[in-house]
Design a protein around this motif. Structure first.
Motif, PDB file in Angstrom:
ATOM      1  N   ALA A  21      11.730 -12.576  18.187  1.00  0.00           N
ATOM      2  CA  ALA A  21      12.846 -11.642  18.351  1.00  0.00           C
ATOM      3  C   ALA A  21      12.422 -10.218  18.013  1.00  0.00           C
ATOM      4  N   THR A  22      11.633 -10.081  16.956  1.00  0.00           N
ATOM      5  CA  THR A  22      11.153  -8.758  16.552  1.00  0.00           C
ATOM      6  C   THR A  22      10.277  -8.130  17.629  1.00  0.00           C
ATOM      7  N   ALA A  28      12.995  -1.913  22.454  1.00  0.00           N
ATOM      8  CA  ALA A  28      14.356  -1.438  22.748  1.00  0.00           C
ATOM      9  C   ALA A  28      14.919  -0.653  21.567  1.00  0.00           C
ATOM     10  N   LEU A  29      14.726  -1.168  20.354  1.00  0.00           N
ATOM     11  CA  LEU A  29      15.219  -0.480  19.165  1.00  0.00           C
ATOM     12  C   LEU A  29      14.531   0.865  18.975  1.00  0.00           C
ATOM     13  N   LEU A  30      13.240   0.908  19.324  1.00  0.00           N
ATOM     14  CA  LEU A  30      12.483   2.158  19.212  1.00  0.00           C
ATOM     15  C   LEU A  30      13.029   3.212  20.178  1.00  0.00           C
ATOM     16  N   LEU A  31      13.306   2.790  21.405  1.00  0.00           N
ATOM     17  CA  LEU A  31      13.867   3.713  22.400  1.00  0.00           C
ATOM     18  C   LEU A  31      15.259   4.188  21.981  1.00  0.00           C
ATOM     19  N   ILE A  32      16.071   3.283  21.454  1.00  0.00           N
ATOM     20  CA  ILE A  32      17.408   3.658  20.976  1.00  0.00           C
ATOM     21  C   ILE A  32      17.300   4.666  19.838  1.00  0.00           C
TER      22      ILE A  32
END
Length: 303
Positions: A21-22, A28-32
């Motif tokens: 999951a990581t 995606a979390l980095l782009l957000i």
């Protein structure tokens, strides 16, 4: 011993799932974080400065920009226009989208051509639509003025974009023309999720098409309505490109929205500090309205 082995296997499986999951979520979390979280935080930071957006020297002024914003009549007028756009967007786009979807659902594959034709406006660029309607609604030689001239038998000029409050409601109509097809497709998808046996059972029980829609389909589509309203609400509070290319907030600020006001302050008047304050104010107001709307109009999902 066996229980310990099973427990260790569960731990290994959970650890493996967390690692996978990581790996998948990290990009995606980095782009957000880079394109959403950081700009929002930076906007609030810049709102504490007096800065033209170009020079390297920033003057920290604390909450002075926020004090100015609270008493800024143009900002609150722009917010009022946004509320008007929001209300009429919901009242026009969602019911019309629902009606079109109902019509297409009743017709089945025979009406596939209508799906394509009615969806075309949504595929067009907002800038292109703005220029198209600017020319079509021109005072001299525009479509409406030419039609009025034919009807009256003499030259008539109709100025829809140059007078208040006509300009704002004209732009709202153009927005509805572009975005209604999106909600049409959204409701078509909602109809597709309703089991056909429900309609067949309703027909066997003697229900008409209207009774099926009113008492069965609409309640089942309640979550779709809620989501559509929230999307329309958030989108209408962020409108910029279409209204900027049609009126640039005129005439006399009658179509000024928070986004156009922020743009003028930041990139025309080079008041980046106060422009960031307006942007931060937009963020707070949009978030508050969306949360309030979600709480008040909470739809009960039916499974």
């Amino acid at each position: 011993m066996r229980k310990e082995k099973q427990y260790s296997l569960k731990q290994a499986k959970a650890r493996s799932t967390a690692q996978a999951a990581t790996v998948f979520l990290l990009p995606a979390l980095l782009l957000i974080a880079i394109f959403i979280v950081y700009p929002v935080i930076d906007t609030f930071i810049i709102s504490g400065y007096k800065w033209n957006g170009i020079s390297s020297d920033k003057v920290f002024i604390g909450l002075d920009n926020w004090k100015t914003l609270i008493h800024d009549e143009m900002f609150w007028k722009s917010f009022e226009h946004n509320i008007i756009v929001m209300v009429f967007s919901i009242l026009l786009q969602i019911p019309l989208g629902m009606l079109l979807a109902t019509f297409l659902d009743a017709g089945g594959k025979k009406f596939n051509l209508f799906k394509v034709i009615w969806f075309l406006p949504y595929l067009m660029s907002s800038v292109a639509i703005a220029f198209l309607f600017t020319y079509a609604l021109a005072t001299n030689g525009g479509m409406v003025s030419s039609l009025a001239t034919i009807i009256h038998g003499k030259k008539v000029t109709v100025d829809l974009l140059g007078t208040a409050p006509n300009a704002l409601f004209t732009v709202i109509g153009v927005m509805a023309w572009q975005f209604t097809p999106f909600y049409m497709v959204y409701f078509i998808a909602g109809y597709g999720n309703i089991d056909t046996t429900i309609y067949e059972a309703a027909v066997i029980d003697g229900a008409t098409r209207w009774q099926y829609i009113k008492h069965i389909a609409i309640p089942l589509l309640a979550p779709i309505f809620k989501t559509a309203c929230i999307m329309s609400l958030i989108g209408s509070l962020k409108y910029f490109d279409m209204i900027w290319n049609m009126t640039q907030g005129g005439p006399a600020g009658s179509t000024e929205l928070m986004a156009t006001y922020m743009y003028k302050l930041s990139f025309q008047q080079f008041s980046m500090g106060y422009g960031s304050t307006v942007a931060a104010g937009m963020f707070i107001l949009i978030t508050a309205i969306a949360l309030l709307f979600n709480k008040v109009f909470k739809a009960k999902e039916v499974y």
